[in-house]
Structure formats: structure tokens, C-alpha cells
Design a protein around this motif. Structure first.
Motif: not given
Length: 193
Positions: A90, A62, A92
Motif C-alpha cells: 500500500e 491510497s 498512502r
């Protein structure tokens, strides 16, 4: 006589106000500068991005980037308290070998969004409305992964953004302004780690 003339000149100048009465008011934008009426960002400086990563025994899974608003707003319940919203991005790694892109707005005050609401966001000079949901108070996420990915990309490809937040207790939306310049794509790429 000279003292009387000098005193008269000083009184005359102090009475006219120095000629600044007709200038637009200056407002602090929280970025060390001021913005006159109708302005947005006073300089071309980079925004203050903060980066992070999370890893496990398999490596980094991440990556995150956070940018705080350049301005603050007054809290309805506590007029002496100022708050600042922020955007969190983010990336991921997913089990299927794909990479998800998440976009989240954090508003430190309660938002009129139960459970969903429309939030206007202006990137550079283009404004659009997006549907968000609020599962946790003050945490706004796009209604689906497609919108989240689109907002992630717009944030990383724009110089500025304004998010119009419907804060509980305020009649008008709060305009949270963001200086998005200087986003470091390398810090948000898994291959570079």
C-alpha cells in the motif's frame, strides 16, 4: 504365434515401467505448471497482481497491490483444506505531504508470532530475516515503517520471493512462493490517476 509374440512384448514393456522411475517427482506450483526437484518457477510469465485505490472528496489517497502465493499449504487442523498466503502493498498520502509504503503478509492460519517474530524472506536468491508483529491473527506487519518501506521496494524490484511462515501446528516453516514479475509501477503512482 504372432499373437503370443505381441502379448509377450506388451507384458515386457509394461513390466519395465516405461523408464520414468528415476525421474524426480513433479509438484504443482499453483501457477498452471509443475516444478521438478530443485526448481522454482517454470516460466517467465508475469505474476497475477491485483490493484486497487481508495479516494475521498480530495481524490485518491491510497493505492494497493496484492499478489497471491503460487503454492498452497495444508491446514494442520483440517488435512483436506489448502490455504494460500498473500502479500499486500500500500502507498498512502500522508498529511505532511509524504507518501508511506506499507508491506503486509496475510497468512490465513495462526502464525507463531505473539506479539513479534522473525520471518525469513528470500528475494530472488538473497535471504534475510525481518522482525514482524502480529496484532491481528494471521496479519503480519514489519516492526517499523523503515522495514516496511524496504520490503515494499524489494517486492516491487524482484522477480520472485519466498516467505517462510511459522504456522502453528506445523514443525517446519511453510514456504510461500511468489511470482513478482510484471509489477505495474504506473498503477501505483499517484500522478497517473
Amino acid at each position: 504365434m504372432k499373437r503370443l509374440v505381441a502379448l509377450g512384448v506388451i507384458l515386457a514393456l509394461s513390466g519395465c515401467g516405461g523408464g520414468y522411475d528415476s525421474l524426480p517427482p513433479q509438484v504443482s506450483n499453483g501457477n498452471g505448471g509443475t516444478v521438478g526437484a530443485g526448481g522454482s518457477f517454470p516460466t517467465k510469465e508475469d505474476g497475477k497482481w491485483k490493484y486497487g485505490d481508495v479516494s475521498n472528496e480530495s481524490g485518491v489517497f491510497s493505492l494497493s497491490a496484492r499478489i497471491d502465493a503460487t503454492n498452497t499449504y495444508t491446514v494442520p487442523k483440517y488435512p483436506n483444506l489448502k490455504q494460500r498466503s498473500w502479500i499486500d502493498l500500500e502507498k498512502r498520502k500522508m498529511a505532511a505531504g509524504t507518501i508511506s509504503k506499507r508491506f503486509t503478509i496475510f497468512a490465513p492460519e495462526q502464525v507463531k508470532c505473539t506479539p513479534t517474530c522473525d520471518i525469513r524472506i528470500k528475494f530472488n536468491s538473497q535471504i534475510a530475516t525481518y522482525k514482524f508483529e502480529q496484532r491481528v491473527e494471521g496479519v503480519l506487519t514489519p516492526i517499523n515503517d523503515q522495514v516496511s518501506s524496504e520490503l515494499f521496494d524489494k517486492t516491487t524490484q524482484s522477480n520472485s520471493a519466498t516467505v517462510y511462515l511459522p504456522i502453528v501446528g506445523l514443525s517446519d516453516d511453510v514456504e510461500s512462493e511468489f511470482n513478482l514479475r510484471g509489477y505495474n509501477k504506473g498503477k501505483m503512482t499517484f500522478e497517473s490517476l
